[in-house]
Design an enzyme around this catalytic site. Structure first.
Site, PDB file in Angstrom:
ATOM      1  CG  HIS A  98     -43.100  -6.330  49.804  1.00  0.00           C
ATOM      2  ND1 HIS A  98     -42.397  -7.202  49.413  1.00  0.00           N
ATOM      3  CD2 HIS A  98     -42.797  -6.273  51.328  1.00  0.00           C
ATOM      4  CE1 HIS A  98     -41.432  -7.535  50.405  1.00  0.00           C
ATOM      5  NE2 HIS A  98     -41.915  -6.858  51.717  1.00  0.00           N
ATOM      6  CG  ASP A 128     -41.234  -8.382  46.193  1.00  0.00           C
ATOM      7  OD1 ASP A 128     -41.718  -7.290  46.359  1.00  0.00           O
ATOM      8  OD2 ASP A 128     -40.954  -8.733  47.413  1.00  0.00           O
ATOM      9  CB  SER A 206     -38.841  -6.763  53.183  1.00  0.00           C
ATOM     10  OG  SER A 206     -39.427  -7.863  53.606  1.00  0.00           O
TER      11      SER A 206
END
Length: 364
Positions: A98, A128, A206
């Protein structure tokens, strides 16, 4: 005569001796001072400091430049920032899917202040995970730990870029709060076993590293439970999953996954499509793909799958999760009900075709 012998300023002599004694007390041997300095340095040189020194340089910033359209269909450029971890000194970086999703340009910001354009090697939305390559050599690289050896309660350090590059290389400290936490992070309904931590993780973290006190990466930070009433709950993808996915992405650019080749409903998903499904257990086969593993094994529309490899399944997510836990080419036993009679067949799983993969992804 005795008085004459004591008239040579005795008070002054006493005062001088006292001053000398005080001065001597303030003189500390060089060896003792050095020992005190070393002791103070050792006290400050904690495992967290070592982690920052050893792993911090391997954590980079990743800027995603993408193109979007406004209400009037006019193009404009958007920009997002996340983190990544160099895992090979020749420029290979792991990050979150993402973080780079939709990017038409990827810029990697190294810890030394240099920026380099990155090339996308491969992505896996299901886990992911994504791999980016930069044209550089002799970069600081992080080492992965065996995530199967992680213990609940052990201290960890999160390294990343919270809120963007302004705070690049920030570290926060916490513990492993729990293991094998499962949350839905993609379309596939696959339940990933994630690491839960209370180390502070903010937007921009992230793709960053979750590190143990031995300076080994135990996970890639992926998601935070964002609710105003909840604090200290964040998740990381275990390093063993990361390494497995990264290996396939570097070899093929994608992750090969098996499929059964059926469109299935449970009561909840059937209702979503406007159907009423009256079954007490199992999942209903609505459609079988021609020449798929299910078709070759003899499964038909109207069959109700009861179990896969001996494990009862009562939802679409349970079937999918069970199937993708196997390797391509594996054989699984599928027990199903057909007109009130139970049957069991062996199904040899095949790699899911790209068009089937995209169809499932769009279907959610």
């Amino acid at each position: 005569m005795a008085d004459l012998q004591n008239t040579d300023n005795p008070p002054a002599i006493v005062e001088e001796n006292k001053s000398a004694a005080t001065a001597n007390e303030n003189i500390i041997p060089t060896s003792t001072a050095s020992a005190a300095k070393v002791s103070a340095t050792s006290a400050r040189n904690t495992p967290v400091v070592q982690v920052a020194k050893n792993v911090g340089p391997a954590v980079v910033g990743i800027t995603n430049k993408a193109v979007a359209r406004d209400f009037f269909n006019r193009q404009f450029e958007t920009e997002g920032v996340g983190s990544g971890v160099i895992f090979r000194s020749d420029g290979y970086i792991v990050t979150n899917y993402h973080v780079i999703e939709g990017a038409h340009e990827i810029i990697v910001s190294l810890s030394d202040g240099n920026t380099i354009n990155g090339t996308l090697v491969g992505t896996d939305e299901t886990t992911d995970i994504a791999v980016v390559k930069v044209d550089a050599k002799d970069l600081p690289a992080a080492k992965f730990a065996n995530s199967d050896e992680i213990m609940v309660g052990e201290p960890v350090v999160a390294i990343g870029n919270p809120m963007g590059l302004e705070f690049q290389g920030s570290i926060t400290v916490g513990v492993v709060s729990a293991l094998n936490r499962t949350i839905d992070i993609s379309y596939s309904d696959r339940k990933l076993n994630l690491i839960q931590t209370d180390a502070a993780i903010s937007p921009g973290n992230s793709g960053g590293a979750l590190v143990n006190y031995e300076s080994e990466v135990i996970g890639i930070n992926s998601a935070k439970l964002a609710k105003t009433e909840v604090e200290g709950i964040a998740f990381a993808i275990p390093s063993n999953i990361v390494q497995s996915v990264v290996k396939e992405l570097m070899e093929k650019g994608y992750v090969a996954r098996p499929y059964l080749g059926v469109q299935i409903f449970d009561p909840m998903t059937a209702a979503r499509y406007g159907y009423q499904l009256n079954i007490k257990r199992g999942v209903y086969i609505f459609q079988v793909t021609i020449n798929s593993p299910a078709d070759r094994a003899g499964l038909q529309r109207g069959d109700i799958i009861l179990s896969v490899d001996g494990k009862a399944v009562n939802s679409v997510s349970e079937v999918r999760s069970n199937i993708v836990s196997h390797k391509v080419g594996a054989s699984v036993k599928v027990t199903f009900d057909r007109n009130g009679t139970e049957h069991t067949v062996d199904v040899t799983l095949q790699e899911i075709p790209h068009d089937e993969y995209e169809s499932q992804r769009r279907a959610g």
